[in-house]
Design a protein around this motif. Structure first.
Motif, PDB file in Angstrom:
ATOM      1  N   ARG A   1      -4.894   1.989  -4.038  1.00 35.16           N
ATOM      2  CA  ARG A   1      -3.437   1.824  -4.026  1.00 35.16           C
ATOM      3  C   ARG A   1      -2.817   2.418  -2.772  1.00 35.16           C
ATOM      4  O   ARG A   1      -1.780   1.947  -2.300  1.00 35.16           O
ATOM      5  CB  ARG A   1      -2.815   2.494  -5.266  1.00 35.16           C
ATOM      6  CG  ARG A   1      -2.950   1.639  -6.516  1.00 35.16           C
ATOM      7  CD  ARG A   1      -2.759   2.425  -7.787  1.00 35.16           C
ATOM      8  NE  ARG A   1      -1.509   3.166  -7.865  1.00 35.16           N
ATOM      9  CZ  ARG A   1      -1.053   3.728  -8.995  1.00 35.16           C
ATOM     10  NH1 ARG A   1      -1.739   3.591 -10.113  1.00 35.16           N
ATOM     11  NH2 ARG A   1       0.074   4.390  -8.998  1.00 35.16           N
ATOM     12  N   PHE A   2      -3.439   3.454  -2.233  1.00 32.13           N
ATOM     13  CA  PHE A   2      -2.841   4.132  -1.076  1.00 32.13           C
ATOM     14  C   PHE A   2      -2.972   3.305   0.198  1.00 32.13           C
ATOM     15  O   PHE A   2      -2.066   3.277   1.028  1.00 32.13           O
ATOM     16  CB  PHE A   2      -3.490   5.502  -0.876  1.00 32.13           C
ATOM     17  CG  PHE A   2      -2.641   6.444  -0.063  1.00 32.13           C
ATOM     18  CD1 PHE A   2      -1.462   6.947  -0.574  1.00 32.13           C
ATOM     19  CD2 PHE A   2      -3.023   6.838   1.210  1.00 32.13           C
ATOM     20  CE1 PHE A   2      -0.666   7.816   0.161  1.00 32.13           C
ATOM     21  CE2 PHE A   2      -2.240   7.700   1.954  1.00 32.13           C
ATOM     22  CZ  PHE A   2      -1.064   8.195   1.425  1.00 32.13           C
ATOM     23  N   GLY A   3      -4.105   2.617   0.339  1.00 33.41           N
ATOM     24  CA  GLY A   3      -4.245   1.727   1.490  1.00 33.41           C
ATOM     25  C   GLY A   3      -5.392   2.067   2.416  1.00 33.41           C
ATOM     26  O   GLY A   3      -5.932   3.174   2.390  1.00 33.41           O
TER      27      GLY A   3
ATOM     28  N   HIS B   1       0.260  13.437  -2.766  1.00 31.50           N
ATOM     29  CA  HIS B   1       0.397  12.095  -3.346  1.00 31.50           C
ATOM     30  C   HIS B   1      -0.899  11.663  -4.046  1.00 31.50           C
ATOM     31  O   HIS B   1      -0.877  11.219  -5.199  1.00 31.50           O
ATOM     32  CB  HIS B   1       0.755  11.088  -2.253  1.00 31.50           C
ATOM     33  CG  HIS B   1       0.918   9.697  -2.757  1.00 31.50           C
ATOM     34  ND1 HIS B   1       2.153   9.112  -2.921  1.00 31.50           N
ATOM     35  CD2 HIS B   1       0.019   8.775  -3.178  1.00 31.50           C
ATOM     36  CE1 HIS B   1       1.997   7.901  -3.415  1.00 31.50           C
ATOM     37  NE2 HIS B   1       0.709   7.663  -3.562  1.00 31.50           N
TER      38      HIS B   1
ATOM     39  N   LEU C   1      -3.298   2.533   7.895  1.00 29.91           N
ATOM     40  CA  LEU C   1      -2.344   3.642   7.808  1.00 29.91           C
ATOM     41  C   LEU C   1      -2.312   4.451   9.099  1.00 29.91           C
ATOM     42  O   LEU C   1      -1.252   4.868   9.545  1.00 29.91           O
ATOM     43  CB  LEU C   1      -2.708   4.556   6.630  1.00 29.91           C
ATOM     44  CG  LEU C   1      -2.480   3.944   5.251  1.00 29.91           C
ATOM     45  CD1 LEU C   1      -2.859   4.928   4.166  1.00 29.91           C
ATOM     46  CD2 LEU C   1      -1.037   3.527   5.081  1.00 29.91           C
TER      47      LEU C   1
ATOM     48  N   PRO D   1       0.847  -1.199   0.000  1.00 30.82           N
ATOM     49  CA  PRO D   1       0.000   0.000   0.000  1.00 30.82           C
ATOM     50  C   PRO D   1       0.885   1.253   0.000  1.00 30.82           C
ATOM     51  O   PRO D   1       1.793   1.384   0.823  1.00 30.82           O
ATOM     52  CB  PRO D   1      -0.787  -0.114   1.315  1.00 30.82           C
ATOM     53  CG  PRO D   1      -0.742  -1.555   1.669  1.00 30.82           C
ATOM     54  CD  PRO D   1       0.567  -2.071   1.145  1.00 30.82           C
ATOM     55  N   GLU D   2       0.627   2.137  -0.950  1.00 32.94           N
ATOM     56  CA  GLU D   2       1.530   3.283  -1.133  1.00 32.94           C
ATOM     57  C   GLU D   2       1.651   4.154   0.120  1.00 32.94           C
ATOM     58  O   GLU D   2       2.709   4.705   0.403  1.00 32.94           O
ATOM     59  CB  GLU D   2       1.036   4.124  -2.314  1.00 32.94           C
ATOM     60  CG  GLU D   2       1.142   3.381  -3.635  1.00 32.94           C
ATOM     61  CD  GLU D   2       0.575   4.157  -4.807  1.00 32.94           C
ATOM     62  OE1 GLU D   2       0.016   5.255  -4.598  1.00 32.94           O
ATOM     63  OE2 GLU D   2       0.694   3.660  -5.941  1.00 32.94           O
ATOM     64  N   GLY D   3       0.556   4.238   0.862  1.00 29.75           N
ATOM     65  CA  GLY D   3       0.565   5.091   2.050  1.00 29.75           C
ATOM     66  C   GLY D   3       1.539   4.642   3.116  1.00 29.75           C
ATOM     67  O   GLY D   3       1.968   5.447   3.948  1.00 29.75           O
ATOM     68  N   THR D   4       1.917   3.363   3.107  1.00 26.70           N
ATOM     69  CA  THR D   4       2.811   2.861   4.162  1.00 26.70           C
ATOM     70  C   THR D   4       4.244   3.342   3.971  1.00 26.70           C
ATOM     71  O   THR D   4       5.062   3.202   4.884  1.00 26.70           O
ATOM     72  CB  THR D   4       2.802   1.320   4.210  1.00 26.70           C
ATOM     73  OG1 THR D   4       3.179   0.818   2.931  1.00 26.70           O
ATOM     74  CG2 THR D   4       1.441   0.788   4.590  1.00 26.70           C
TER      75      THR D   4
ATOM     76  N   ALA E   1      -0.172   2.727  11.384  1.00 25.72           N
ATOM     77  CA  ALA E   1       1.242   2.899  11.015  1.00 25.72           C
ATOM     78  C   ALA E   1       1.742   4.274  11.460  1.00 25.72           C
ATOM     79  O   ALA E   1       2.860   4.408  11.961  1.00 25.72           O
ATOM     80  CB  ALA E   1       1.413   2.745   9.512  1.00 25.72           C
TER      81      ALA E   1
END
Lengths: 112, 273
Positions: free
Chosen positions: B59-61, B34, B66, A43-46, B69
């Motif tokens: 795609r970003f999640g 982004h 997140l 996932p790009e956000g990670t 994270a």
């Protein structure tokens, strides 16, 4: 490759992508994807928490600019980051070579 | 600049999920750059505006993952304000007042005929203040995503110090133990790599070790009068006062920080997913 498998190596990959110049997060992810032939599909956000963690550790610096009316943060390797990249790359090479030596000569299992 | 409703909704959700972060505006600005860049890239390749946004967000999640994270500290613990940390903030303020009350009682003991009653009161207040301080620092530990082995050793040592404070007159013993424990906890908190009020944490960590140091100096200088036991009460009073004052200031700083943050609900299991 699954994101979980990438997790332990993300810092090394991010440092490697930034080795040839400053990039913003989007460009880092794009470069990761291109260099791996789309194999890395995390996932790009990670990637952003990883960038922030590396910056906090002194491996990266960042600066803000304005592009198309949006604020953009660009990351750059520090000397400490360049040193860490060298060390981690060496460790990875040793690990990968050791795994390759163990697997060498082992026959592939029969596919069902 | 074109606005994209789905992207903006996602950013609002992220803003809410990570609202405890002091660098919130920077984080959201970076995500916005982004997400907009990705969407515009997909639009340039001929995608429909809604499809482009959906693909970008996929795609970003997942925002929950997140948020976890973004909440993790350098050791991987989840570092977010919770109801417990907010309550710990209140306990910090109460313990600050308790320590000041203990110092006042200690001074009163030396100037009183009913010193025994005041001594018992002093003992109780010291015990309560010690318990509240340790709980506060556990709350700070929770806020930074865990204390680690060093911090947990600190908690144990500080608890032993609190137990010894039942013998309230043995100030160097319990204050030294609590001070050493709090120093370890403070070190663990600062090492966690999370934004904390550093001055307040440092003050509450070093306060009780400063007391014995100040006492040793003043005692060696024979400051004040000498009592029938051969001690220098003024040295006791000043050194304890310094320690308590530093502790109270530190605890107020920690307490105000913990109280100011609204609890959030971040799924702790998401980080491991």
């Amino acid at each position: 490759m699954r994101g979980q498998a990438l997790k332990g190596h993300l810092d090394l990959l991010v440092l490697a992508v930034l080795a040839d110049g400053a990039k913003h997060g989007y460009a880092v992810i794009d470069e990761l994807r291109q260099r791996s032939d789309d194999a890395f599909d995390l996932p790009e956000g990670t990637v952003y928490p990883a960038l922030h963690r590396l910056q906090k550790g002194g491996f990266l610096t960042s600066e803000w600019s304005e592009v198309q009316g949006r604020r953009r943060r660009t990351y750059r390797l520090t000397d400490k980051g360049r040193g860490a990249l060298g060390e981690q790359r060496l460790a990875w090479d040793e690990f990968a070579n050791a795994v390759a030596r163990v697997l060498k000569g082992v026959p592939w299992p029969d596919t069902p | 600049m074109a606005r994209y409703a789905l992207i903006d909704g996602y950013l609002d959700s992220m803003r809410s999920n990570i609202r405890w972060r002091r660098d919130l505006d920077d984080l959201v600005a970076e995500m916005e750059d982004h997400l907009y860049s990705t969407t515009e890239h997909l639009l340039a390749r001929g995608a429909d505006v809604v499809d482009a946004q959906r693909a970008t967000l996929a795609r970003f999640g997942d925002p929950t993952v997140l948020a976890a994270a973004y909440a993790s500290n350098q050791r991987g613990g989840i570092a977010v304000p919770t109801k417990f940390t907010k309550r710990a903030g209140l306990l910090a303020l109460i313990s600050a007042v308790s320590w000041i009350a203990a110092a006042v009682l200690m001074i009163a003991i030396n100037d009183s005929e009913d010193w025994q009653i005041r001594y018992y009161m002093f003992s109780i207040v010291v015990l309560v203040a010690g318990v509240l301080t340790v709980i506060t620092m556990v709350g700070v530990g929770r806020r930074v995503g865990g204390l680690g082995a060093l911090g947990l050793i600190g908690v144990v040592v500080a608890c032993i110090g609190v137990l010894f404070s039942i013998v309230a007159w043995a100030i160097p013993l319990w204050m030294g133990l609590q001070g050493f424990g709090l120093l370890l906890i403070g070190g663990a908190v600062l090492r966690a790599g999370t934004v904390v009020p550093r001055t307040a944490v440092v003050l509450s960590s070093v306060a009780f070790l400063s007391g014995p140091v100040v006492f040793i100096i003043l005692d060696a200088l024979e400051v004040g009068w000498q009592d029938s036991y051969g001690d220098y009460p003024l040295a006791w009073i000043i050194s304890t006062g310094v320690a308590v004052a530093l502790m109270a200031v530190g605890l107020v700083g920690v307490g105000m920080w913990l109280r100011a943050e609204e609890p959030v609900d971040v799924d702790a299991t998401a980080i491991a997913a």
